[in-house]
Enzyme design. Structure first.
Site, PDB file in Angstrom:
ATOM      1  CG  ASP A  47      -9.627   1.923  -0.758  1.00 40.02           C
ATOM      2  OD1 ASP A  47      -8.692   2.066  -1.554  1.00 40.02           O
ATOM      3  OD2 ASP A  47      -9.474   1.857   0.482  1.00 40.02           O
ATOM      4  CG  ASP A  53      -2.238   0.681   0.996  1.00 38.78           C
ATOM      5  OD1 ASP A  53      -2.302   1.545   0.098  1.00 38.78           O
ATOM      6  OD2 ASP A  53      -3.215   0.399   1.721  1.00 38.78           O
TER       7      ASP A  53
HETATM    8  C1  GLA Z   1      -6.012   1.413   1.515  1.00 43.35           C
HETATM    9  C2  GLA Z   1      -6.123   0.419   0.376  1.00 43.35           C
HETATM   10  C3  GLA Z   1      -7.201  -0.598   0.702  1.00 43.35           C
HETATM   11  C4  GLA Z   1      -6.888  -1.315   2.003  1.00 43.35           C
HETATM   12  C5  GLA Z   1      -6.717  -0.289   3.104  1.00 43.35           C
HETATM   13  C6  GLA Z   1      -6.196  -0.928   4.373  1.00 43.35           C
HETATM   14  O1  GLA Z   1      -7.133   2.223   1.620  1.00 43.35           O
HETATM   15  O2  GLA Z   1      -6.382   1.074  -0.830  1.00 43.35           O
HETATM   16  O3  GLA Z   1      -7.320  -1.538  -0.358  1.00 43.35           O
HETATM   17  O4  GLA Z   1      -5.723  -2.081   1.844  1.00 43.35           O
HETATM   18  O5  GLA Z   1      -5.784   0.733   2.747  1.00 43.35           O
HETATM   19  O6  GLA Z   1      -5.973  -0.015   5.399  1.00 43.35           O
END
Ligand code: GLA
Length: 437
Positions: A232, A171
């Protein structure tokens, strides 16, 4: 071009992977992360969208992020047929870690929730014929505030390899500067290579870079096996629509780069949860297949309806997603009624076609289109056989190049077709016959 070697020099599967990678480099010199992995979009399960960051196992023993949850999912992936249709990677997302590194600076799992340790969990997952994915972050902290990998890339890669991890989702929260973001993603890619273990590398580099800088996808593909471009996903039709709209808006850049070894990742499949109607679940499955997307479900395999399970396990749809040609599909038209026509070139001259009805009012609507539109005029030239795959499997018969096809699509639903071209052959007697190309 990076090839992961085998540190121990033993004639193992890793050695074979490295050999394969060399062969692939010779075959396709264009710079891609040719680690021999993700030749088709990876398939599996990822905890985030459904289970988020629940760490309270006392209050929520069945929902919390713990080794028990992953062992249950591993068992079900085998007993319920998920592994056998291709869902192979069982992936841990954020919130698995203890709040601090150990005395040697290594990441460690939360001791209460993962008492056996990740190595043991990996052994368990491997014993089921599955692979284990894990999560870390390029910056100082993960998005949920656990220790980040900045300053520890080599150590973390070595730790994951020593545990037997097969995939890393990396990430981008708390990345610092754009230079550090890029350097971090590249350094981790090299560090994974150096471990000698085959580890699929999932990046969010373009997502974090995009607000400030145009991503250089050629470079990203040299380091990552797949990468997130957009925000997301969440369990709602609005989220699916946003991702599809963004993908078609940028489709020229995105489709040009996708292919074996490197894929655009529109994020998890949320089929089998709460927010999507049946037609919308069909749309997500169909369009994720069209986009050559990694198929990473985020749902609860302990509670899933037979219909959602059948959709996720539909072999004809999975075959389109996993087509070895590895070309990502794209939208050809969007009309004033909100119908979208998408196509994806498949191997052997075949095409997948998706017709989506974006209207959110009324009932099923008819949509007619000329087959001459498809595949730059080649998909059904001079004739073709058409198979409907979704919403139900049925043969739609033989058609000519000049035919119009009419389909009826529910609001927010999709009809998915496969078109196989038939070439005209002249047989010995001089008469004409049709044969599959
Ligand atoms: C980010 C990523 C998500 C997930 C969250 C976890 O938002 O884009 O897919 O992994 O972090 O905290």
């Amino acid at each position: 071009m990076a090839v992961r070697g085998n540190r121990r020099g033993a004639p193992s599967r890793v050695g074979l992977t490295a050999l394969l990678a060399v062969a692939l480099e010779l075959a396709c010199p264009a710079g891609a992360l040719e680690n021999g992995l993700a030749r088709t979009p990876p398939m599996g399960w990822l905890h985030w969208e459904r289970f988020l960051c629940q760490t309270d196992c006392a209050q929520e023993p069945r929902q919390c992020i713990s080794e028990k949850l992953f062992m249950q999912m591993a068992d079900l992936m085998v007993s319920e047929g998920w592994r056998d249709v291709g869902y192979q990677y069982l992936c841990i997302d954020d919130c698995w870690m203890a709040p601090n590194r150990d005395k040697q600076g290594r990441l460690q799992p939360d001791p209460k929730r993962f008492p056996s340790g990740i190595g043991k969990l990996a052994d368990y997952v491997h014993s089921k014929g599955l692979k284990l994915g894990i999560y870390a972050d390029v910056g100082n902290k993960t998005c949920a505030g656990f220790p980040g990998s900045y300053g520890y890339y080599e150590l973390d890669a070595a730790t994951f390899a020593s545990w037997g991890v097969d995939l890393l989702k990396f990430d981008g929260c708390y990345y610092g500067t754009l230079e550090l973001l890029a350097e971090g993603y590249k350094t981790m890619s090299r560090a994974l290579n150096k471990t000698g273990r085959s580890i699929v590398y999932s990046c969010e580099w373009p997502l974090y870079q995009k607000p400030m800088q145009k991503p250089n996808y050629t470079e990203i593909k040299q380091y990552c096996n797949y990468w997130r471009n957009f925000a997301d996903i969440y369990d709602a039709w609005k989220s699916i629509k946003n991702i599809l709209d963004m993908t078609s808006f940028y489709q020229d850049n995105l489709t040009a780069i996708a292919g074996p070894g490197g894929w655009n990742d529109p994020d998890m499949l949320v089929i089998g949860n709460f927010g999507l109607s049946w037609d919308q679940q069909i749309t997500q499955m169909a369009l994720w297949a069209m986009m050559a997307a990694p198929l990473l479900m985020s749902n609860d395999l302990r509670h899933i309806s037979p219909a959602s399970k059948a959709l996720l396990q539909n072999k004809e749809v999975i075959a389109i997603n996993q087509d070895p040609l590895g070309k990502q599909g794209y939208r050809i038209t969007k009309d004033s009624r909100g119908f979208e026509l998408w196509e994806r070139p498949l191997s052997d001259g075949a095409y997948a076609i998706a017709i989506m009805n974006r209207q959110e009012i009324g009932g099923p609507q008819a949509y007619s289109f000329s087959l001459t539109f498809l595949g730059n005029g080649l998909a059904c030239n001079p004739a073709c056989s058409i198979q409907q795959i979704l919403p139900t499997s049925r043969h739609l018969g033989l058609h000519n190049w000049v035919s119009f096809l009419k389909v009826v699509v529910n609001p927010t639903g999709t009809v998915l077709l496969k078109i196989v071209v038939i070439e005209e052959k002249r047989d010995v007697s001089g008469s004409h016959s049709l044969g599959v190309l």
